[in-house]
Design a protein around this motif. Structure first.
Motif, PDB file in Angstrom:
ATOM      1  N   ASP A 197       7.434  -5.709  34.758  1.00  0.00           N
ATOM      2  CA  ASP A 197       7.913  -4.454  34.898  1.00  0.00           C
ATOM      3  C   ASP A 197       6.568  -3.420  34.472  1.00  0.00           C
ATOM      4  OD1 ASP A 197      10.250  -5.116  36.002  1.00  0.00           O
ATOM      5  OD2 ASP A 197      11.377  -4.917  34.405  1.00  0.00           O
ATOM      6  N   GLN A 198       6.223  -3.624  33.263  1.00  0.00           N
ATOM      7  CA  GLN A 198       5.190  -2.629  32.478  1.00  0.00           C
ATOM      8  C   GLN A 198       4.034  -2.861  33.472  1.00  0.00           C
ATOM      9  OE1 GLN A 198       4.365  -3.725  28.657  1.00  0.00           O
ATOM     10  NE2 GLN A 198       2.832  -2.291  28.498  1.00  0.00           N
ATOM     11  N   ILE A 199       3.623  -3.968  34.039  1.00  0.00           N
ATOM     12  CA  ILE A 199       2.275  -4.079  34.867  1.00  0.00           C
ATOM     13  C   ILE A 199       2.458  -3.244  36.082  1.00  0.00           C
ATOM     14  CG2 ILE A 199       1.047  -5.506  36.241  1.00  0.00           C
ATOM     15  CD1 ILE A 199       1.219  -7.594  33.987  1.00  0.00           C
ATOM     16  N   ALA A 200       3.630  -3.154  36.741  1.00  0.00           N
ATOM     17  CA  ALA A 200       4.117  -2.490  37.781  1.00  0.00           C
ATOM     18  C   ALA A 200       4.008  -1.095  37.909  1.00  0.00           C
ATOM     19  CB  ALA A 200       5.333  -2.929  38.559  1.00  0.00           C
ATOM     20  N   VAL A 201       4.552  -0.655  36.613  1.00  0.00           N
ATOM     21  CA  VAL A 201       4.484   0.709  36.313  1.00  0.00           C
ATOM     22  C   VAL A 201       3.003   1.182  36.063  1.00  0.00           C
ATOM     23  CG1 VAL A 201       5.372   2.664  34.712  1.00  0.00           C
ATOM     24  CG2 VAL A 201       6.911   0.919  35.605  1.00  0.00           C
ATOM     25  N   ALA A 202       2.120   0.386  35.355  1.00  0.00           N
ATOM     26  CA  ALA A 202       0.847   0.965  34.929  1.00  0.00           C
ATOM     27  C   ALA A 202       0.073   0.786  35.892  1.00  0.00           C
ATOM     28  CB  ALA A 202       0.259  -0.490  33.870  1.00  0.00           C
ATOM     29  N   GLU A 203       0.096  -0.258  37.174  1.00  0.00           N
ATOM     30  CA  GLU A 203      -0.701  -0.191  38.324  1.00  0.00           C
ATOM     31  C   GLU A 203      -0.551   1.025  39.167  1.00  0.00           C
ATOM     32  OE1 GLU A 203       0.226  -3.761  40.059  1.00  0.00           O
ATOM     33  OE2 GLU A 203      -1.487  -4.884  39.031  1.00  0.00           O
TER      34      GLU A 203
ATOM     35  N   SER B   8      16.460   5.424  30.818  1.00  0.00           N
ATOM     36  CA  SER B   8      15.820   4.306  30.892  1.00  0.00           C
ATOM     37  C   SER B   8      15.369   3.949  32.358  1.00  0.00           C
ATOM     38  CB  SER B   8      16.808   3.093  30.739  1.00  0.00           C
ATOM     39  OG  SER B   8      17.852   2.950  31.682  1.00  0.00           O
ATOM     40  N   ARG B   9      15.285   5.092  33.148  1.00  0.00           N
ATOM     41  CA  ARG B   9      14.734   5.010  34.465  1.00  0.00           C
ATOM     42  C   ARG B   9      13.392   5.808  34.788  1.00  0.00           C
ATOM     43  NH1 ARG B   9      18.621   6.109  39.159  1.00  0.00           N
ATOM     44  NH2 ARG B   9      18.460   7.999  38.359  1.00  0.00           N
ATOM     45  N   LEU B  10      12.405   5.519  35.577  1.00  0.00           N
ATOM     46  CA  LEU B  10      11.414   6.246  35.723  1.00  0.00           C
ATOM     47  C   LEU B  10      11.451   6.448  37.243  1.00  0.00           C
ATOM     48  CD1 LEU B  10       8.661   7.783  35.190  1.00  0.00           C
ATOM     49  CD2 LEU B  10       7.633   5.415  35.438  1.00  0.00           C
ATOM     50  N   LEU B  11      11.634   7.839  37.669  1.00  0.00           N
ATOM     51  CA  LEU B  11      11.966   8.350  39.196  1.00  0.00           C
ATOM     52  C   LEU B  11      10.615   8.667  39.569  1.00  0.00           C
ATOM     53  CD1 LEU B  11      15.018  10.266  38.828  1.00  0.00           C
ATOM     54  CD2 LEU B  11      14.825   8.019  39.202  1.00  0.00           C
ATOM     55  N   TYR B  12       9.939   8.179  40.854  1.00  0.00           N
ATOM     56  CA  TYR B  12       8.818   8.627  41.315  1.00  0.00           C
ATOM     57  C   TYR B  12       9.189   9.176  42.544  1.00  0.00           C
ATOM     58  CZ  TYR B  12       4.211   7.511  43.568  1.00  0.00           C
ATOM     59  OH  TYR B  12       2.938   7.533  43.963  1.00  0.00           O
ATOM     60  N   ARG B  13       8.303  10.106  43.028  1.00  0.00           N
ATOM     61  CA  ARG B  13       8.491  10.853  44.294  1.00  0.00           C
ATOM     62  C   ARG B  13       6.875  11.339  44.548  1.00  0.00           C
ATOM     63  NH1 ARG B  13      11.730  12.791  47.751  1.00  0.00           N
ATOM     64  NH2 ARG B  13      11.487  14.633  49.061  1.00  0.00           N
ATOM     65  N   ARG B  14       6.546  10.818  45.900  1.00  0.00           N
ATOM     66  CA  ARG B  14       5.414  11.331  46.246  1.00  0.00           C
ATOM     67  C   ARG B  14       5.394  12.090  47.491  1.00  0.00           C
ATOM     68  NH1 ARG B  14       0.360   7.662  46.313  1.00  0.00           N
ATOM     69  NH2 ARG B  14      -0.808   8.269  48.285  1.00  0.00           N
ATOM     70  N   GLN B  15       5.099  13.410  47.995  1.00  0.00           N
ATOM     71  CA  GLN B  15       5.195  14.100  48.894  1.00  0.00           C
ATOM     72  C   GLN B  15       3.794  14.642  49.459  1.00  0.00           C
ATOM     73  OE1 GLN B  15       7.272  16.748  45.905  1.00  0.00           O
ATOM     74  NE2 GLN B  15       8.943  16.827  47.545  1.00  0.00           N
ATOM     75  N   PRO B  16       3.564  14.887  50.561  1.00  0.00           N
ATOM     76  CA  PRO B  16       2.528  15.553  51.541  1.00  0.00           C
ATOM     77  C   PRO B  16       2.329  16.850  51.092  1.00  0.00           C
ATOM     78  CG  PRO B  16       4.113  14.752  53.115  1.00  0.00           C
ATOM     79  CD  PRO B  16       4.878  14.267  51.733  1.00  0.00           C
ATOM     80  N   LEU B  17       1.105  17.251  50.900  1.00  0.00           N
ATOM     81  CA  LEU B  17       0.713  18.588  50.532  1.00  0.00           C
ATOM     82  C   LEU B  17       0.267  19.255  51.941  1.00  0.00           C
ATOM     83  CD1 LEU B  17      -0.823  18.598  46.978  1.00  0.00           C
ATOM     84  CD2 LEU B  17       1.492  19.745  47.508  1.00  0.00           C
ATOM     85  N   PRO B  18       0.503  20.264  52.132  1.00  0.00           N
ATOM     86  CA  PRO B  18      -0.081  20.998  53.378  1.00  0.00           C
ATOM     87  C   PRO B  18      -1.819  20.971  53.371  1.00  0.00           C
ATOM     88  CG  PRO B  18       1.275  22.507  52.250  1.00  0.00           C
ATOM     89  CD  PRO B  18       1.342  21.420  51.232  1.00  0.00           C
ATOM     90  N   ALA B  19      -1.779  20.598  54.498  1.00  0.00           N
ATOM     91  CA  ALA B  19      -3.736  20.383  54.813  1.00  0.00           C
ATOM     92  C   ALA B  19      -4.184  21.826  54.447  1.00  0.00           C
ATOM     93  CB  ALA B  19      -3.856  19.602  55.920  1.00  0.00           C
ATOM     94  N   THR B  20      -3.932  22.963  54.641  1.00  0.00           N
ATOM     95  CA  THR B  20      -4.349  24.184  54.702  1.00  0.00           C
ATOM     96  C   THR B  20      -5.083  24.665  53.198  1.00  0.00           C
ATOM     97  OG1 THR B  20      -2.268  25.437  54.628  1.00  0.00           O
ATOM     98  CG2 THR B  20      -3.261  24.983  56.842  1.00  0.00           C
TER      99      THR B  20
ATOM    100  N   PRO C 238      10.455   0.372  37.555  1.00  0.00           N
ATOM    101  CA  PRO C 238      11.127  -0.299  36.652  1.00  0.00           C
ATOM    102  C   PRO C 238      10.605  -0.054  35.145  1.00  0.00           C
ATOM    103  CG  PRO C 238       9.820  -1.757  37.679  1.00  0.00           C
ATOM    104  CD  PRO C 238       9.955  -0.503  38.391  1.00  0.00           C
ATOM    105  N   LEU C 239      11.374   0.130  34.128  1.00  0.00           N
ATOM    106  CA  LEU C 239      10.890   0.335  32.940  1.00  0.00           C
ATOM    107  C   LEU C 239      11.220  -1.117  32.129  1.00  0.00           C
ATOM    108  CD1 LEU C 239      11.708   3.914  31.737  1.00  0.00           C
ATOM    109  CD2 LEU C 239       9.547   3.004  32.388  1.00  0.00           C
ATOM    110  N   PRO C 240      10.359  -1.576  31.372  1.00  0.00           N
ATOM    111  CA  PRO C 240      10.732  -2.978  30.856  1.00  0.00           C
ATOM    112  C   PRO C 240      11.627  -3.085  30.029  1.00  0.00           C
ATOM    113  CG  PRO C 240       8.388  -2.113  30.512  1.00  0.00           C
ATOM    114  CD  PRO C 240       9.311  -1.080  31.097  1.00  0.00           C
ATOM    115  N   GLY C 241      12.442  -4.252  30.195  1.00  0.00           N
ATOM    116  CA  GLY C 241      13.411  -4.558  29.152  1.00  0.00           C
ATOM    117  C   GLY C 241      14.590  -3.506  29.245  1.00  0.00           C
ATOM    118  N   ALA C 242      15.021  -3.289  28.067  1.00  0.00           N
ATOM    119  CA  ALA C 242      16.253  -2.457  27.579  1.00  0.00           C
ATOM    120  C   ALA C 242      15.614  -1.013  27.198  1.00  0.00           C
ATOM    121  CB  ALA C 242      16.930  -3.189  26.762  1.00  0.00           C
ATOM    122  N   VAL C 243      14.503  -0.617  27.701  1.00  0.00           N
ATOM    123  CA  VAL C 243      14.121   0.500  27.048  1.00  0.00           C
ATOM    124  C   VAL C 243      15.002   1.955  27.222  1.00  0.00           C
ATOM    125  CG1 VAL C 243      12.132   2.510  27.626  1.00  0.00           C
ATOM    126  CG2 VAL C 243      11.672   0.377  27.770  1.00  0.00           C
ATOM    127  N   SER C 244      15.345   2.180  25.920  1.00  0.00           N
ATOM    128  CA  SER C 244      16.527   3.286  25.975  1.00  0.00           C
ATOM    129  C   SER C 244      15.784   4.606  26.066  1.00  0.00           C
ATOM    130  CB  SER C 244      17.344   3.238  24.625  1.00  0.00           C
ATOM    131  OG  SER C 244      16.320   3.536  23.638  1.00  0.00           O
TER     132      SER C 244
END
Length: 200
Positions: free
Chosen positions: A55-61, A107-119, A144-150
Motif C-alpha cells: 500500500d505504501q509503495i502504491a501511494v508513493a508511486e 485513514s483514507r487518501l482520496l485522489y481526484r484528477r480533473q482535466p484543466l481547460p486547454a485555453t 490505500p494507506l498502509p495498515g491501520a493508519v489512524s
C-alpha cells in the motif's frame, strides 16, 4: 490341564507405563500445536507487513508520478495537496493539463484528477484553477494507506530548509505558488509510517 503362567518377557504393558506413554504423546502434541500456532501468527504478521508495504509503495508511486509531471502551481495543507500537472499523450489515453488533488480523511487518501481547460492551463493563482475545475469531470479513487493508519498528514520542506544539526524544517502548509517545495512528506501516526518525496 492347568494354564501356564506368562513369563515376564510375554507380559503386556502395565497401567503406569500406558499412562506415561500417553502423557508423553500429549506433551509432544501440545508442543507441536504451539509451534504451529506460533508459525501461523508469524505468517499472518508477515502478510500484514507485506500488505502495508504494498500500500505504501502504491501511494508513493502515484504521488511520485504526479510530482514528476507537476509543472504549475502547488497548494498544500496538512490534509490536502493540489498539483497542476501535464501528462503527455499515451496510447489509449489523451494527454493534457490536469489538476490532481490528494485529500486525507481519517485513514483514507482520496485522489481526484480533473482535466484543466486547454485555453489557460497555468493560472497565476492555484486556488483560481481549483475553483474553475471544481465541477469538472475527472477520475476519482481511494488510495490505500498502509495498515491501520489512524491519521495521516502532509508536510512540506523548502529548498533551503535543511539544517545539518536539526534536519529538514517541515511546514504544515505550502502557500508559495511561485516556488515548489523541495520535499513533500506523507506520514501516518499509528505505525511511525512515513515517506518523503523529492520534487524533480
Amino acid at each position: 490341564m492347568r494354564p501356564t503362567a506368562l513369563s515376564s518377557t510375554e507380559a503386556g504393558f502395565t497401567l503406569v507405563e500406558m499412562l506415561a506413554a500417553l502423557t508423553l504423546v500429549a506433551l509432544a502434541l501440545a508442543l507441536l500445536a504451539g509451534s504451529l500456532r506460533w508459525g501461523q501468527e508469524r505468517f499472518q504478521a508477515a502478510a500484514t507487513e507485506t500488505r502495508r508495504n504494498r500500500d505504501q509503495i502504491a501511494v508513493a508511486e502515484r504521488l511520485a508520478t504526479d510530482l514528476r509531471q507537476s509543472m504549475g502551481p502547488l497548494h498544500g495543507t496538512a490534509q490536502e495537496l493540489t498539483l497542476t500537472l501535464f501528462e503527455p499523450p499515451r496510447p489509449g489515453r489523451r494527454g493534457g493539463w490536469f489538476l490532481a488533488r490528494y485529500r486525507l480523511e481519517g485513514s483514507r487518501l482520496l485522489y481526484r484528477r480533473q482535466p484543466l481547460p486547454a485555453t489557460e492551463p497555468l493560472a497565476n493563482d492555484a486556488m483560481a484553477a481549483v475553483e474553475r475545475s471544481s465541477h469538472a469531470v475527472g477520475d476519482s479513487m481511494v488510495l490505500p494507506l498502509p495498515g491501520a493508519v489512524s491519521a495521516a498528514t502532509f508536510a512540506y520542506a523548502a529548498a533551503g530548509g535543511h539544517d545539518p544539526s536539526h534536519g529538514w524544517q517541515w511546514q504544515e502548509s505550502w502557500e508559495q505558488f511561485r516556488e515548489q517545495p523541495r520535499l513533500i512528506r506523507l506520514s501516518g501516526r499509528s505505525h511511525g509510517w512515513i515517506f518523503a518525496l523529492t520534487m524533480p
